[in-house]
Scaffold this active site. Structure first.
Site, PDB file in Angstrom:
ATOM      1  N   LYS A   9      11.490 -27.710-108.950  1.00  0.00           N
ATOM      2  CA  LYS A   9      10.992 -27.363-107.709  1.00  0.00           C
ATOM      3  C   LYS A   9      10.103 -28.107-107.020  1.00  0.00           C
ATOM      4  O   LYS A   9      10.226 -28.334-105.932  1.00  0.00           O
ATOM      5  CB  LYS A   9      10.936 -25.896-107.886  1.00  0.00           C
ATOM      6  N   LYS A  49      28.681 -29.071-107.574  1.00  0.00           N
ATOM      7  CA  LYS A  49      28.504 -27.763-108.082  1.00  0.00           C
ATOM      8  C   LYS A  49      27.992 -27.040-106.469  1.00  0.00           C
ATOM      9  O   LYS A  49      27.346 -27.462-105.671  1.00  0.00           O
ATOM     10  CB  LYS A  49      27.236 -27.600-108.896  1.00  0.00           C
ATOM     11  N   LYS A  88      23.242 -23.748-102.436  1.00  0.00           N
ATOM     12  CA  LYS A  88      22.504 -23.956-101.219  1.00  0.00           C
ATOM     13  C   LYS A  88      21.835 -24.987-101.092  1.00  0.00           C
ATOM     14  O   LYS A  88      21.699 -25.965 -99.964  1.00  0.00           O
ATOM     15  CB  LYS A  88      21.277 -22.943-101.062  1.00  0.00           C
TER      16      LYS A  88
END
Ligand code: ADP
Ligand code: TRP
Length: 325
Positions: free
Chosen positions: A114, A194, A197
């Site tokens: 992240k 895949k 978002k």
């Protein structure tokens, strides 16, 4: 006393529900609600680790609650609540923090992933797995269905449960079993990667007919002419169609690929129809639920009350074990 198997999972309120989320997380959760005592929650505290936008948080929580109910979560069977409605989870997270070795968190790849994506490296993001462990242990959960990406967080949870028992005595925490959905195929997005978002290639489930069907017309295809056979291997159209269509309809779609004579435009139109029909009942339910905000509030308030009843027992046991009472 023997009680039913407790199944718990959380979903982050992070925007529009897409076909990948549906088949990868929501549909399996809805199926599992009959297998035991289900506790499903909206992980709003967790969402705050990657975005700090009060209006968006409020909106996303409400939308996810409506989505989940529209997709078949039955509040009579499952305890459905928002994570922050049981703020006691933070107390358990703190207790777990004090026995959590730094090395355990340093190993976690979701923090590294992240921050590499540009999300600010805050303490909440780093300590995310400890709060997740608290979510799970607070309800003496037996089974935790999650996607593959959450596997490591379940390992951390089990490590912390063992550590808690070693430090404060057996029976302080119940060890949960992960149910990793290895079998749910990864849903392919509009560009063939895949669906996610973060790739901007998603097909949302709810929304207006025209723009959604238009998204399907944008699926990336090769330049095989109309009259020629189309490749069936790695076909995004076929991969998505399989999710929505009956076996017979899907077979005829494969046949039309192999035979040739049908252009990509027509094949996409058929995919768009299958997709639209598949979610029709959920769309109808969603419209009814969205028109009754008081119902959603009531469901979440009831769920929170039931969740607190359970969490209070566990927290009392843990507080006693650690010497807080
Ligand atoms: P996104 O990648 O769009 O940000 P999330 O990471 O918020 O999605 O995923 C929420 C849940 O949906 C997770 O349980 C994840 O495993 C599942 N999921 C997301 N995308 C897919 C996909 N393409 N195929 C299968 N499951 C998916
Ligand atoms: N971290 C999970 C996700 O992003 C959501 C989550 C938070 C969760 N707490 C949980 C899942 C507890 C299962 C159990 O998908």
């Amino acid at each position: 006393m023997l009680r039913a198997m407790r199944i718990l999972t959380g979903l982050q309120p992070s925007g529009k529900l897409h076909v990948g989320n549906y088949f990868g997380a929501m549909e399996p959760a809805v199926r599992l609600q009959d297998q035991g005592e289900a506790f499903y929650f909206i992980a709003d505290y967790h969402a705050m680790t990657s975005s700090q936008n009060p209006a968006a948080l409020r909106e996303n929580v409400r939308e996810l609650a409506i989505d989940f109910l529209a997709c078949g979560l039955d509040p009579e069977r499952a305890v459905f609540f928002r994570q922050s409605a049981v703020p006691e989870v933070n107390e358990l997270a703190w207790i777990l923090s004090t026995i959590c070795p730094m090395g355990l968190l340093n190993k976690c790849h979701s923090y590294k992933d992240k921050t590499a994506q540009g999300i600010a490296a805050n303490h909440g993001l780093f300590a995310y797995p400890v709060l997740m462990a608290a979510d799970i242990l607070l309800y003496d959960s037996n089974q935790v269905p999650v996607g593959k990406d959450q596997k490591q967080h379940l390992e951390v949870t089990r490590d912390l449960a063992v550590k808690l028992n070693e430090t404060y005595g057996d029976g302080t925490a119940v060890l949960p079993d992960p149910i990793i959905r290895e079998d749910t195929a990864i849903v392919i997005g509009l560009d063939g990667r895949k669906m996610s978002k973060s790739y901007g290639n998603t097909l949302p489930i709810f929304g207006e007919e025209k723009p959604l069907k238009k998204l399907i017309m944008r699926i990336t295809t090769d330049s095989t002419p109309v009259e020629e056979p189309k490749p069936v291997e790695n076909s995004t159209i076929l991969a998505l169609h399989k999710l929505f269509a009956s076996e017979a309809d899907h077979q005829s779609m494969i046949d039309d690929h192999e035979r040739g004579g049908v252009g990509y435009g027509d094949l996409k139109k058929r995919l768009a129809e299958a997709y639209w029909d598949y979610f029709a009942p959920m769309r109808e339910r969603r419209a009814a639920i969205a028109a009754d905000p008081a119902y959603v509030d009531r469901v979440l308030a009831d769920g929170a009350a039931r969740a607190r009843e359970e969490s209070a027992k566990v927290l009392q046991r843990v507080r006693r074990a650690v010497g807080l009472i």
